[in-house]
Design a protein around this motif. Structure first.
Motif, short mmCIF file in Angstrom:
data_model
loop_
_atom_site.label_atom_id
_atom_site.label_comp_id
_atom_site.label_asym_id
_atom_site.label_seq_id
_atom_site.Cartn_x
_atom_site.Cartn_y
_atom_site.Cartn_z
N ALA A 5 -20.60 30.34 -25.40
CA ALA A 5 -21.20 31.60 -25.89
C ALA A 5 -20.11 32.61 -26.23
CB ALA A 5 -22.16 32.17 -24.84
N GLN A 6 -19.10 32.66 -25.37
CA GLN A 6 -17.99 33.59 -25.63
C GLN A 6 -17.27 33.22 -26.93
OE1 GLN A 6 -15.05 33.66 -22.55
NE2 GLN A 6 -14.21 35.61 -23.22
N CYS A 7 -17.05 31.92 -27.13
CA CYS A 7 -16.41 31.47 -28.37
C CYS A 7 -17.26 31.83 -29.58
CB CYS A 7 -16.17 29.96 -28.33
SG CYS A 7 -14.79 29.48 -27.30
N GLU A 8 -18.57 31.65 -29.44
CA GLU A 8 -19.45 31.98 -30.55
C GLU A 8 -19.42 33.47 -30.84
OE1 GLU A 8 -23.24 30.36 -29.43
OE2 GLU A 8 -22.68 28.33 -30.04
N ARG A 9 -19.39 34.30 -29.78
CA ARG A 9 -19.31 35.75 -29.99
C ARG A 9 -18.00 36.12 -30.68
NH1 ARG A 9 -21.69 35.72 -24.84
NH2 ARG A 9 -19.69 36.08 -23.81
N LYS A 10 -16.92 35.50 -30.24
CA LYS A 10 -15.63 35.78 -30.88
C LYS A 10 -15.65 35.35 -32.33
CE LYS A 10 -12.66 35.55 -26.79
NZ LYS A 10 -11.58 34.79 -26.13
N LEU A 11 -16.25 34.20 -32.58
CA LEU A 11 -16.34 33.69 -33.94
C LEU A 11 -17.12 34.65 -34.83
CD1 LEU A 11 -15.99 31.26 -35.91
CD2 LEU A 11 -18.15 30.40 -35.04
N VAL A 12 -18.23 35.13 -34.33
CA VAL A 12 -19.04 36.09 -35.10
C VAL A 12 -18.26 37.37 -35.31
CG1 VAL A 12 -21.10 37.53 -34.99
CG2 VAL A 12 -21.27 35.11 -34.43
N ALA A 13 -17.56 37.84 -34.26
CA ALA A 13 -16.79 39.08 -34.37
C ALA A 13 -15.68 38.94 -35.40
CB ALA A 13 -16.21 39.46 -33.00
N VAL A 14 -15.00 37.79 -35.38
CA VAL A 14 -13.92 37.57 -36.35
C VAL A 14 -14.48 37.55 -37.77
CG1 VAL A 14 -12.29 35.83 -37.19
CG2 VAL A 14 -12.34 36.41 -34.77
#
Length: 140
Positions: A5-14
């Protein structure tokens, strides 16, 4: 699961940050190009009115507009570079997310096997206990 989930949030943020920067730079470029067009049209009309005097002014204005355009192109190139870096990071994060999904899938499989073994052992213990109880019951 939290790491995914954290990776997905970072991906979306990037992605959002890259799109935001791209949008800002595109608007900036459009504004500079629009301004340049406006200045060139104004200068053309003045040239008809003022002649030689305008020729000197035009050189300064065109020079400034060219500098603005060059700056806009430089900023655009930087934005494209940052976008490319963001896309590369996105690809890397997506690959990591897929690897994590595969790991989770494997762990689920292992968990299922463990649960089946526990269930089988529980059934065996229950059956043995029932047999012992039945045996004691018959003895009494």
């Amino acid at each position: 699961m939290e790491e995914l989930a954290q990776c997905e949030r970072k991906l979306v943020a990037v992605r959002l940050k890259a799109e935001e920067k791209k949008g800002v730079e595109v608007k900036r470029l459009e504004a500079v190009l629009t301004k340049r067009q406006e200045l060139e049209e104004t200068n053309r009309r003045r040239l008809e009115d003022v002649g030689e005097e305008f020729e000197r002014s035009l050189q300064g204005i065109v020079s400034k507009a060219d500098q603005d355009v060059e700056e806009a192109w430089r900023v655009k190139a930087e934005a494209e570079f940052q976008l490319k870096q963001s896309e590369e990071k996105t690809i890397a994060l997506e690959a990591k997310a897929k690897a994590m999904e595969r790991q989770i899938h494997a762990l689920h499989g292992m968990l299922d096997v463990q649960q089946a073994e526990v269930s089988q052992r529980s059934d065996e213990v229950r059956r043995r206990t029932d047999d012992v109880v039945q045996s004691h019951f018959e003895e009494t």
